[in-house]
Design an enzyme around this catalytic site. Structure first.
Site, short mmCIF file in Angstrom:
data_model
loop_
_atom_site.label_atom_id
_atom_site.label_comp_id
_atom_site.label_asym_id
_atom_site.label_seq_id
_atom_site.Cartn_x
_atom_site.Cartn_y
_atom_site.Cartn_z
N ASP A 169 59.36 33.66 -41.32
CA ASP A 169 58.37 33.59 -40.24
C ASP A 169 58.23 34.98 -39.64
O ASP A 169 59.11 35.84 -39.81
CB ASP A 169 58.92 32.59 -39.19
CG ASP A 169 58.12 32.61 -37.91
OD1 ASP A 169 56.88 32.52 -37.99
OD2 ASP A 169 58.74 32.71 -36.82
N ASP B 194 56.37 35.83 -35.98
CA ASP B 194 56.49 35.91 -34.52
C ASP B 194 57.81 35.33 -34.02
O ASP B 194 58.13 34.16 -34.27
CB ASP B 194 55.34 35.16 -33.84
CG ASP B 194 53.99 35.85 -34.08
OD1 ASP B 194 53.99 36.95 -34.66
OD2 ASP B 194 52.97 35.29 -33.67
N ASP C 23 62.27 30.39 -36.21
CA ASP C 23 62.76 30.22 -34.83
C ASP C 23 62.13 29.04 -34.10
O ASP C 23 62.57 28.70 -33.01
CB ASP C 23 62.49 31.50 -34.02
CG ASP C 23 61.01 31.68 -33.69
OD1 ASP C 23 60.16 31.45 -34.58
OD2 ASP C 23 60.69 32.04 -32.54
MG LIG Z 1 58.04 32.04 -34.82
#
Ligand SMILES: [Mg+2]
Length: 294
Positions: free
Chosen positions: A29, A31, A237
Site C-alpha cells: 500500500d 498512503d 495499514d
Molecule cells: Mg493506507
C-alpha cells in the site's frame, strides 16, 4: 554466476533455470504505509527500497490512488514494471514485460492492462442511482474541485488534479450514521459496486479488491517466470488492505500515524509481522529484517 540472457526482472542464469530461485514478490500500500500519512514522503523507506532494487526483487504498488498519481512515484526500476490502482480495480504491466495469462489484456498507452473493476462512468452512474434510491448523499471526488480535494487530503494542487483523474472508482466523504452507511452500501451492492475504506475516504468500485488483484498478479508472475519460486509479502495499514494481507505468505501490518495498528489475525500457514515503526519508518525496518532471511 554465469548469465545467459536478461529477462524483465534481470539477468537469468543457467543455474537459476536449473535450481528455481526463491524471491520475494512484495505488494505494498502507499498512503500511511510506504508513504508518510501527512507528507506523502517515502524518504524513511529508501534504505530498504534500495536493497530490494539491488536484489532485483519486484515491488508492486497496490493503492487506492490512480495511475496518474502512482506514476510519478515509480522512481526505482523495480517499481516500474507492475502496479495496481484504485483498490485493485486494474493491474498495469509495463508493455516490455512479457506476461503469460488467460486474463483479457488491454493495450493502454505503454502498458498492458488487466481490468478487474468497473469503468469510472459506470461507477458514477451506479453511485448516483444508489443515492437517489436511498436519499442518502455523499460527497464524491467528481463533485469536488482540485482545491477542495487538496484541502481534504493535504495534497498539492497538481497531485489533487491527478487524484481527480479517475478510471475505475469514486472516493467519497460520508457524514451520516452507520445505519445509513449500511443502507447505502446495500444499495450500491444492488448496482454491482462495493465500498471499502481507506485512510481518509470511502471508495465505491466494482466487485474487486486489493487481494484479488494481488492473487492475479501472483498467478501471472508464477506463469511468466516459472523458474522463480515466489514468496508473497504484503504491507498495509488500513481496512482496505485486509484482503491484500489475507492473500500473501507474509503479512505486515504497518503502524498508523497515530501509533495505532489495525487489528489483523493471521490466516493459516501465514506469517504475520507487526512493523516496529510508523509508516515508511516501519516499512524500512521490517523489510531490512525480512531481507536477511532470504
Ligand atoms: Mg493506507
Amino acid at each position: 554466476m554465469k548469465t545467459s540472457w536478461t529477462n524483465s526482472w534481470g539477468p537469468v542464469s543457467i543455474e537459476t533455470m536449473a535450481t528455481s530461485r526463491k524471491s520475494f514478490l512484495v505488494f505494498s500500500d502507499l498512503d500511511g504505509t510506504l508513504l508518510d500519512y501527512s507528507t506523502y514522503s517515502k524518504e524513511e523507506a529508501i534504505p530498504a527500497l534500495k536493497k530490494l532494487e539491488e536484489r532485483n526483487i519486484p515491488l508492486v504498488i497496490v493503492s487506492s490512488k490512480t495511475r496518474f498519481e502512482i506514476e510519478p512515484l515509480l522512481d526505482l526500476p523495480n517499481m516500474r514494471r507492475t502496479f495496481i490502482t484504485e483498490n485493485g480495480s486494474a493491474i498495469f504491466f509495463d508493455e516490455e514485460m512479457k506476461i503469460n495469462t488467460d486474463h483479457r489484456v488491454i493495450q493502454c498507452g505503454s502498458y498492458n492492462l488487466i481490468r478487474l473493476g468497473m469503468a469510472y462512468p459506470d461507477v458514477l452512474k451506479a453511485l448516483g442511482k444508489a443515492q437517489r434510491e436511498t436519499g442518502i448523499r455523499v460527497r464524491g471526488f467528481s463533485g469536488m474541485s482540485p482545491a477542495e480535494i487538496a484541502n481534504y487530503t493535504g495534497l498539492d494542487l497538481d497531485s489533487a488534479e491527478r487524484a481527480r483523474h479517475r478510471e475505475f472508482s469514486e472516493p467519497f466523504l460520508f457524514c451520516g450514521s452507520s445505519h445509513e452507511l449500511q443502507t447505502l452500501i446495500s444499495a450500491l451492492g444492488d448496482h454491482g459496486l462495493i465500498c471499502t475504506r481507506g485512510g481518509r475516504f470511502w471508495h465505491a468500485l466494482g466487485r474487486c479488491d486489493k487481494g484479488m488483484a494481488a492473487r492475479v498478479t501472483r498467478e501471472i508472475f508464477a506463469t511468466s517466470f516459472p523458474s522463480t519460486s515466489w514468496i508473497t509479502v504484503g504491507l498495509g495499514d488500513s481496512p482496505n488492505d485486509l484482503s491484500l494481507l489475507e492473500t500473501v505468505d507474509i503479512a505486515i501490518v504497518v503502524k498508523r500515524h497515530d501509533g495505532s495498528s489495525m487489528d489483523y489475525s493471521r490466516s493459516e500457514n501465514q506469517r504475520l509481522i507487526q512493523a516496529p515503526g510508523i509508516g515508511p519508518a516501519g516499512w524500512n525496518a521490517v523489510m531490512l529484517d525480512l531481507l536477511k532471511t532470504l
